[in-house]
Every structure is written in C-alpha cells, then in structure tokens.
Design an enzyme around this catalytic site. Structure first.
Site, PDB file in Angstrom:
ATOM      1  N   HIS A 149       0.208  -0.144 -10.109  1.00 26.39           N
ATOM      2  CA  HIS A 149      -0.532  -1.101  -9.276  1.00 26.39           C
ATOM      3  C   HIS A 149      -0.946  -2.341 -10.076  1.00 26.39           C
ATOM      4  O   HIS A 149      -2.127  -2.732 -10.082  1.00 26.39           O
ATOM      5  CB  HIS A 149      -1.764  -0.440  -8.660  1.00 26.39           C
ATOM      6  CG  HIS A 149      -2.199  -1.103  -7.371  1.00 26.39           C
ATOM      7  ND1 HIS A 149      -2.632  -0.401  -6.270  1.00 26.39           N
ATOM      8  CD2 HIS A 149      -2.254  -2.416  -7.014  1.00 26.39           C
ATOM      9  CE1 HIS A 149      -2.951  -1.240  -5.303  1.00 26.39           C
ATOM     10  NE2 HIS A 149      -2.723  -2.480  -5.729  1.00 26.39           N
ATOM     11  N   ARG A 168       0.846  -1.186   0.000  1.00 22.65           N
ATOM     12  CA  ARG A 168       0.000   0.000   0.000  1.00 22.65           C
ATOM     13  C   ARG A 168       0.886   1.242   0.000  1.00 22.65           C
ATOM     14  O   ARG A 168       1.871   1.317   0.738  1.00 22.65           O
ATOM     15  CB  ARG A 168      -0.924   0.027   1.224  1.00 22.65           C
ATOM     16  CG  ARG A 168      -2.078  -0.976   1.165  1.00 22.65           C
ATOM     17  CD  ARG A 168      -3.095  -0.590   0.109  1.00 22.65           C
ATOM     18  NE  ARG A 168      -4.255  -1.468   0.087  1.00 22.65           N
ATOM     19  CZ  ARG A 168      -4.388  -2.526  -0.693  1.00 22.65           C
ATOM     20  NH1 ARG A 168      -3.387  -2.867  -1.502  1.00 22.65           N
ATOM     21  NH2 ARG A 168      -5.485  -3.254  -0.674  1.00 22.65           N
ATOM     22  N   GLU A 213      -4.345   6.814  -5.732  1.00 23.24           N
ATOM     23  CA  GLU A 213      -4.304   6.152  -7.036  1.00 23.24           C
ATOM     24  C   GLU A 213      -5.599   6.392  -7.800  1.00 23.24           C
ATOM     25  O   GLU A 213      -6.674   6.082  -7.263  1.00 23.24           O
ATOM     26  CB  GLU A 213      -4.062   4.649  -6.851  1.00 23.24           C
ATOM     27  CG  GLU A 213      -2.733   4.341  -6.190  1.00 23.24           C
ATOM     28  CD  GLU A 213      -2.577   2.881  -5.788  1.00 23.24           C
ATOM     29  OE1 GLU A 213      -1.463   2.467  -5.432  1.00 23.24           O
ATOM     30  OE2 GLU A 213      -3.590   2.139  -5.817  1.00 23.24           O
TER      31      GLU A 213
END
Length: 313
Positions: A280, A230, A259
């Site tokens: 990601h 994270r 994000e």
C-alpha cells in the site's frame, strides 16, 4: 481544541500541529478497542485507516470533525456522522501523480517480465550459451489496451499516461448498467477486450468483490489485473486460484482486503510468481506525502475557522 491523530505511523513523515491548536496528540497506532479512550474529549480526529463507526461515534459526544488522511473514506460511517452533526473531510487528489505513475510502473514490470529476469539473471546468465538469455516472453506496452474501472482523478491520470505510451484506453461502465454514458464501454466488454485492467473505483457495497471468479473468467488468458484502490474490490481466493492456474497472465496489487494481511491470505501463498505485491505504497512518492500533509493541515485550519473544505459528509 483537542486534536488526536489515531494512526500517525501510517505517514512516513511527521504531521505537525496546526496554528492555534492547544492540545495536539499523535498516536502511532490505535487498536479498535482503544479508539473511544483515545478520543475522549477530542474535538477533532484524524484517521488514515482506523475505522470510526456508529457505535464508536455514539460514545464521543465532543467530536465535531473527522479529517481522513486519505482520499478514500470507507473507514468512516458517513451516515452516522451526518446524524450526529460531525463534519468529515478527506484529502482529494494528493496522490494522483504518484498512483498513476505506480500503475504504469507495474504495467512495465509485468509486461516486460522484469521480476523474472531481475531475479534469475545473476545465476542463470553465467550459465548461458549465448549473449542473451530468453525466459518469459516480453510484451510491448504500446498498442496494448488498458481498461480502467473508475473515472476519477487517478483513473483519468492513468489513462492520460497510458495514451502517451501509445496504449488504447477504455473506461468501464458500472457493472449491471443497462445504459452507457458517453466515453464509457460496457463492463463486460472491458473485461473481455482489455490486455490490462486497472481498478480505480471506491469500495462500496456495489463494488465489493467486483472482480470475482466470474469476472476473471471473462478476461483474456494473458490479461493483467492491477489494483491500487481498495483490496475489497477483489475476491482474493478467486484471484489466487486464477493466478495459480494461469487463467490470467498476472497481477500487481498494492492493496489487500485486510492490511496488514493475515498470514493465511491466499495471495501470500508461495509460487505465485506472476503476482507483484507491494504494501500500500503507490501513493507515497515524496510529492504525494507532501501533498497529503499539506492537505490535512489545510482541512484542520479551515475547520477551525468555521469554513470546512473537502467535506464528504
């Protein structure tokens, strides 16, 4: 039973309705101010990263089940769900292989200076005087020490792959802990002795900005930082400064604190040539995506049968 997925576009393949579902809706994305409207009369919500907090849940009296389309569930107010009798399930373990291999790939990319050589070779090699062109120093992977923060499935899988490559692996005890569990090394010692530090712990109030200016200052000058967990685990301004000033050797980040990131995120500044940044996707190998879709469906079917699985609430 009405089922609504709030952010279907986060999945590279479509999610199909489970057997017996009478009302199935997949939204590409859902803004926070549209969550309540999207989930009106819904029994089940599926979310990857769209947050479901207490104030939102209070306005959704029909909601009985939340399926998180991920392993981490920090986007859900678990206490509020418990208070309202809403069951929350995640999909554990679906990306263990994909993420652990992604970490090893990042280690190779950074230690072997693949980014620098790959981007410079087409123009610099034709001008060279010899058969080879030496730029950034290349480091071996075997013999390097990998420090891992978080000893869950992904952390352990990463350690297993690293050992197979001849790396030394150590797992960090919790920051501030006054005792050491078997198989752990103190947080401070891991910072000071690791050639690569890889983050695999959940984001919580205890781990938020775990890696800040103080932690970075304790790392080796050529150490690498890898984060596939994270973004909030890192103070991004502090890391950008450390990279710019060469206080650590480099970083590979697959996650950021917001994000998609804001254009002024310090880690998007030009000139951070020792930063490998990906959007990601460490989880998203073909097997990882398949496992996730299967896991979501299994959670939905189990809930509909009155026997929920993978419950985290």
């Amino acid at each position: 039973m009405k089922i609504v997925m709030l952010d279907g576009e986060t999945l590279p393949l479509p999610l199909t309705a489970p057997p017996g579902c009478s009302d199935w809706q997949v939204r590409g994305h859902t803004a926070e101010n549209a969550i309540v409207t999207a989930l009106q009369d819904a029994t089940v919500a599926i979310t990857n990263k769209v947050p479901l907090r207490a104030a939102t849940l209070e306005q959704l009296p029909s909601l009985r089940f939340i399926c998180v389309a991920a392993t981490g569930y920090d986007c859900i107010d678990i206490d509020a769900c418990r208070a309202r009798g809403i069951v929350v399930s995640n999909v554990p373990g679906y990306s263990t292989q994909s993420v652990s291999e992604g970490v090893i790939a990042a280690i190779f990319a950074l230690r072997r200076q693949l980014l620098d050589y790959a981007t410079s070779t087409r123009t610099a090699w034709p001008e060279a005087q010899h058969f080879c062109l030496h730029r950034q120093p290349i480091q071996d992977i075997g013999g390097a020490t990998l420090g891992i923060i978080g000893k869950g499935d992904i952390g352990q899988a990463t350690g297993k792959l690293a050992r197979a490559l001849g790396m030394k692996v150590q797992f960090a005890e919790r920051k501030g802990s006054t005792s050491l569990r078997d198989g752990y090394v103190s947080f401070e010692q891991v910072l000071a002795t690791s050639d690569i530090l890889s983050l695999h712990c959940p984001l919580s109030e205890q781990t938020r900005q775990l890696i800040d200016r103080e932690a970075l200052s304790q790392m080796k000058p050529q150490a690498l930082l890898i984060n596939t967990a994270r973004g909030g685990l890192i103070n991004e301004e502090d890391l950008a400064e450390a990279l710019q000033q060469g206080r650590i050797g480099g970083a590979a980040l697959d996650v950021l604190s917001s994000e998609p990131p804001a254009a002024d995120n310090p880690l998007l500044r030009p000139g951070l040539t020792n930063l490998l940044l990906t959007p990601h996707i460490a989880w998203a190998s073909q097997s990882g995506v398949h496992n996730l879709l299967q896991g979501i469906t299994a959670n939905l079917v189990a809930f509909s049968q009155g026997q929920p699985i993978n419950v985290v609430s």
